[in-house]
Structures are given as structure tokens and as C-alpha cells.
Design an enzyme around this catalytic site. Structure first.
Site, mmCIF file in Angstrom:
data_model
loop_
_atom_site.group_PDB
_atom_site.id
_atom_site.type_symbol
_atom_site.label_atom_id
_atom_site.label_comp_id
_atom_site.label_asym_id
_atom_site.label_seq_id
_atom_site.Cartn_x
_atom_site.Cartn_y
_atom_site.Cartn_z
ATOM 1 N N GLU A 13 -14.645 44.280 -66.447
ATOM 2 C CA GLU A 13 -13.440 43.460 -66.600
ATOM 3 C C GLU A 13 -13.431 42.418 -65.495
ATOM 4 O OE1 GLU A 13 -10.239 46.189 -66.184
ATOM 5 O OE2 GLU A 13 -10.738 47.269 -67.997
ATOM 6 N N GLY A 40 -8.503 54.804 -67.386
ATOM 7 C CA GLY A 40 -8.933 55.056 -66.020
ATOM 8 C C GLY A 40 -8.025 55.960 -65.223
ATOM 9 N N HIS A 41 -6.870 55.460 -64.851
ATOM 10 C CA HIS A 41 -6.034 56.111 -63.851
ATOM 11 C C HIS A 41 -5.737 57.573 -64.171
ATOM 12 C CE1 HIS A 41 -2.314 57.016 -61.623
ATOM 13 N NE2 HIS A 41 -2.909 56.331 -60.676
ATOM 14 N N ASN A 61 -12.790 54.139 -67.140
ATOM 15 C CA ASN A 61 -12.657 53.158 -66.057
ATOM 16 C C ASN A 61 -12.683 53.915 -64.718
ATOM 17 O OD1 ASN A 61 -11.385 51.612 -63.982
ATOM 18 N ND2 ASN A 61 -10.696 50.173 -65.529
ATOM 19 N N GLU A 120 -9.011 43.633 -76.757
ATOM 20 C CA GLU A 120 -8.484 44.901 -76.246
ATOM 21 C C GLU A 120 -6.976 44.714 -76.182
ATOM 22 O OE1 GLU A 120 -10.009 46.296 -72.494
ATOM 23 O OE2 GLU A 120 -8.446 47.821 -72.335
ATOM 24 N N THR A 178 -1.657 46.416 -60.629
ATOM 25 C CA THR A 178 -2.685 46.552 -61.660
ATOM 26 C C THR A 178 -2.494 45.393 -62.623
ATOM 27 O OG1 THR A 178 -3.635 48.011 -63.350
ATOM 28 C CG2 THR A 178 -1.256 48.128 -63.064
ATOM 29 N N ASP A 210 -12.664 52.602 -61.613
ATOM 30 C CA ASP A 210 -12.207 51.804 -60.464
ATOM 31 C C ASP A 210 -11.665 52.665 -59.328
ATOM 32 O OD1 ASP A 210 -12.715 49.518 -61.882
ATOM 33 O OD2 ASP A 210 -10.620 49.021 -62.271
ATOM 34 N N HIS A 211 -10.896 53.706 -59.702
ATOM 35 C CA HIS A 211 -10.178 54.421 -58.645
ATOM 36 C C HIS A 211 -11.055 55.389 -57.845
ATOM 37 C CE1 HIS A 211 -6.811 52.136 -59.512
ATOM 38 N NE2 HIS A 211 -6.543 52.668 -60.684
ATOM 39 N N ARG A 238 -10.606 44.779 -54.088
ATOM 40 C CA ARG A 238 -9.882 45.914 -53.492
ATOM 41 C C ARG A 238 -10.522 47.271 -53.830
ATOM 42 N NH1 ARG A 238 -4.355 45.715 -57.035
ATOM 43 N NH2 ARG A 238 -4.419 43.572 -56.315
ATOM 44 N N HIS A 239 -11.271 47.338 -54.920
ATOM 45 C CA HIS A 239 -11.987 48.600 -55.184
ATOM 46 C C HIS A 239 -13.462 48.340 -55.495
ATOM 47 C CE1 HIS A 239 -10.531 47.481 -59.144
ATOM 48 N NE2 HIS A 239 -9.331 47.981 -58.972
ATOM 49 N N ARG A 289 -11.402 54.165 -46.913
ATOM 50 C CA ARG A 289 -12.073 54.406 -45.637
ATOM 51 C C ARG A 289 -13.231 53.452 -45.384
ATOM 52 N NH1 ARG A 289 -11.333 59.541 -43.119
ATOM 53 N NH2 ARG A 289 -9.112 59.866 -43.232
ATOM 54 N N HIS A 320 -13.507 47.079 -63.052
ATOM 55 C CA HIS A 320 -12.846 45.780 -62.921
ATOM 56 C C HIS A 320 -13.230 45.186 -61.571
ATOM 57 C CE1 HIS A 320 -8.731 43.462 -63.081
ATOM 58 N NE2 HIS A 320 -9.750 42.674 -62.860
HETATM 59 N N1 PXP Z 1 -7.953 47.956 -69.795
HETATM 60 C C1 PXP Z 1 -7.782 46.931 -68.924
HETATM 61 C C2 PXP Z 1 -8.048 45.551 -69.418
HETATM 62 C C3 PXP Z 1 -7.381 47.162 -67.598
HETATM 63 O O1 PXP Z 1 -7.222 46.109 -66.765
HETATM 64 C C4 PXP Z 1 -7.182 48.480 -67.169
HETATM 65 C C5 PXP Z 1 -6.808 48.740 -65.737
HETATM 66 O O2 PXP Z 1 -7.838 48.308 -64.902
HETATM 67 C C6 PXP Z 1 -7.397 49.509 -68.096
HETATM 68 C C7 PXP Z 1 -7.746 49.228 -69.394
HETATM 69 C C8 PXP Z 1 -7.229 50.946 -67.698
HETATM 70 O O3 PXP Z 1 -5.906 51.197 -67.410
HETATM 71 P P1 PXP Z 1 -5.502 52.609 -66.799
HETATM 72 O O4 PXP Z 1 -6.150 52.716 -65.466
HETATM 73 O O5 PXP Z 1 -4.003 52.524 -66.736
HETATM 74 O O6 PXP Z 1 -5.984 53.658 -67.758
#
Ligand code: PXP
Length: 271
Positions: A93, A245-246, A30, A174, A123, A32-33, A72-73, A41, A66
């Protein structure tokens, strides 16, 4: 022989080489970040596209993003560009809303994962209430499936929600691992009652995964997973995909994204 992805899409030769009977669970990264940093920025870097390519080159089986209602991202244009660039598996997502449905039907990711969304959350907080939103979710899923998009639903490891997921026509669940992950944080969690609670949560996830598989659903898991807490879940044979992701993006700040993804693949494979 033709080989097809779970989404029903025919795979090319290099994608086929990733399919192996004895393979551990797949890892979708993931990203997103990466977009969170860019949006801090409102600029053009770091590039989400480069991030996706680096993840794929490091061996990730797919890319997850997502598209949040507040943007936001990840932005709409990111989905369009990722659809052009991602050659493994693009999982988007989104909430089960009309707006998101139309974006999915237009951009055609390989998979859509339906998630709950509330405007103030930091989140995603827990799984979707499929029982409480049965008809809407069923109708959204049917439209996605009619367009050839594979559909997963993010739910808590709860047997009734799993039955409902089957009932609305999802192809995959999931399982939300947030509660387990929470129990694995900090020394108190490792040595105190958290360790017991984490064990109990693993049992709950295992039971849910077995039930889902018996119903013919593919089982994924995600949320809050880390290099340190993935092993217990990677050992659950019914779970065939992780969305993480994170923790990967955080580690990539220090070791680079390629290395961070490789380390997570190794952690998943070590079970
Ligand atoms: N699965 C889903 C459905 C999520 O919403 C997220 C966070 O966007 C993740 C997995 C990933 O979570 P994390 O960033 O904590 O690994």
C-alpha cells in the site's frame, strides 16, 4: 496447463494448489504492526520476514504492508527483503506520489494498492478521492501497469468513485470498510442504532461491490475488520480478497501468529 495469478504472474505448482473454483475470499495479512513493535525500539525484532513466512505457512494468500511517507513502521529495506522472501503475493500500500512510484518500480511487488495519506492520521482515513485526483492517479497507474504490477485502489463504497477507478485504469478496488467496522464496535454498536447503521453500510458495500464487478473490476475489502465482524462481508460473493492487519496482529500476542492467521481464515471461510 499454465495458471496465472490475477497480477498476470505465472504461478508455480504449489501456488496453483491454492487456486480452487469454490474457494472463499483470499486473506492477505497486513503485517505493519509487527514493524510498529520493532520501530518502538528501533531494533531488529520482531522480524517482519519471520512474520511473513509464518503467515504464509498458516495459509495466508498474501502479505500486505503499507510503506508510509513518515516510515513509522515499514521501512524501504523491509520491502526489498519481503520481495525476496514472500512466495505468495506481496501487496504494497502506498500513496500515489513520485517517491512511492519509484520504490514500487524498483522493488516490483506483485500488487500496489494506492491509498490516501495525511501526515497526522493514526491510520488510513477513508478511501482515495479518485475523482479529485484523476489525472495523477491515472498516470501513476499506467506506469505501474507498464512495469507488470497489478494495481488496486482503496476507495469508499461510493458508486462515483468506482466509476472513476475504472476510468483511471485500476484493475481492482479495495472497498473501505472503516465505517462498517466502526458500527460494530462496543455493546452500544451491537444493540443500539449502530446495528442498523452497520446493516445499511453492508448494503452500501454490497451495491458498490456489484457495480465494481459489473465494470470488470476485481473487488477487495479492508480496514477495521475483525474475527467478529467479518462474516457479513465474507458473505458478499463479489468480494474476493480481504486485507486485514490490526486485529490479527493483536490476537497473535495471545495465541501466536500462526494460530491467529488460521482463525481469521476460518472466519472468512465460515460465511
Ligand atoms: N486496507 C488498507 C488500504 C489499509 O490502509 C489498511 C490499514 O493499513 C488495511 C486494509 C488493514 O486495516 P486493519 O489494520 O484495520 O485491519
Amino acid at each position: 496447463m499454465n495458471i496465472y495469478h490475477l497480477s498476470g504472474k505465472k504461478l508455480t505448482n504449489d501456488k496453483c494448489s491454492m487456486i480452487n473454483e469454490n474457494m472463499s475470499a483470499k486473506l492477505n495479512v497486513n503485517i505493519d504492526h509487527v514493524a510498529t513493535i520493532r520501530e518502538a525500539r528501533k531494533t531488529i525484532e520482531p522480524s517482519i520476514i519471520t512474520a511473513a513466512v509464518v503467515c504464509e505457512q498458516a495459509g495466508a494468500h498474501g502479505i500486505t504492508v503499507h510503506l508510509r511517507q513518515d516510515r513509522r513502521h515499514i521501512q524501504d529495506r523491509d520491502i526489498e527483503l519481503l520481495r525476496e522472501v514472500v512466495t505468495t503475493y506481496l501487496n504494497v500500500e502506498m500513496a500515489a506520489s513520485e517517491e512511492m512510484l519509484n520504490i514500487a518500480l524498483r522493488t516490483k511487488p506483485d500488487a500496489v494498492s494506492l491509498v490516501p495519506e495525511s501526515p497526522d492520521e493514526i491510520t488510513t482515513e477513508g478511501g482515495l478521492d479518485v475523482i479529485g485526483n484523476f489525472e495523477n492517479i491515472k498516470s501513476v497507474i499506467q506506469k505501474l501497469k507498464d512495469a507488470g504490477i497489478f494495481v488496486s485502489i482503496f476507495i469508499d463504497p461510493d458508486l462515483e468513485q468506482i466509476e472513476a477507478a475504472k476510468g483511471v485504469g485500476a484493475q481492482q478496488v479495495e472497498l473501505c470498510t472503516a465505517e462498517y467496522a466502526e458500527m460494530t464496535l462496543s455493546a452500544r454498536a451491537a444493540h443500539g442504532e449502530g446495528a442498523e447503521k452497520a446493516k445499511a453500510e453492508i448494503e452500501r458495500i454490497k451495491n458498490a461491490a456489484e457495480r465494481a464487478k459489473n465494470l470488470g473490476l476485481i473487488v477487495a475489502a479492508g480496514h477495521g475488520l475483525t474475527y467478529r465482524n467479518i462474516a457479513a462481508l465474507a458473505a458478499v460473493p463479489e468480494i474476493t480478497e480481504f486485507n486485514i492487519g490490526h486485529n490479527i496482529i493483536s490476537r497473535s500476542v495471545f495465541v501466536g501468529l500462526n494460530q491467529a492467521v488460521k482463525e481469521m481464515i476460518e472466519a472468512v471461510n465460515q460465511s
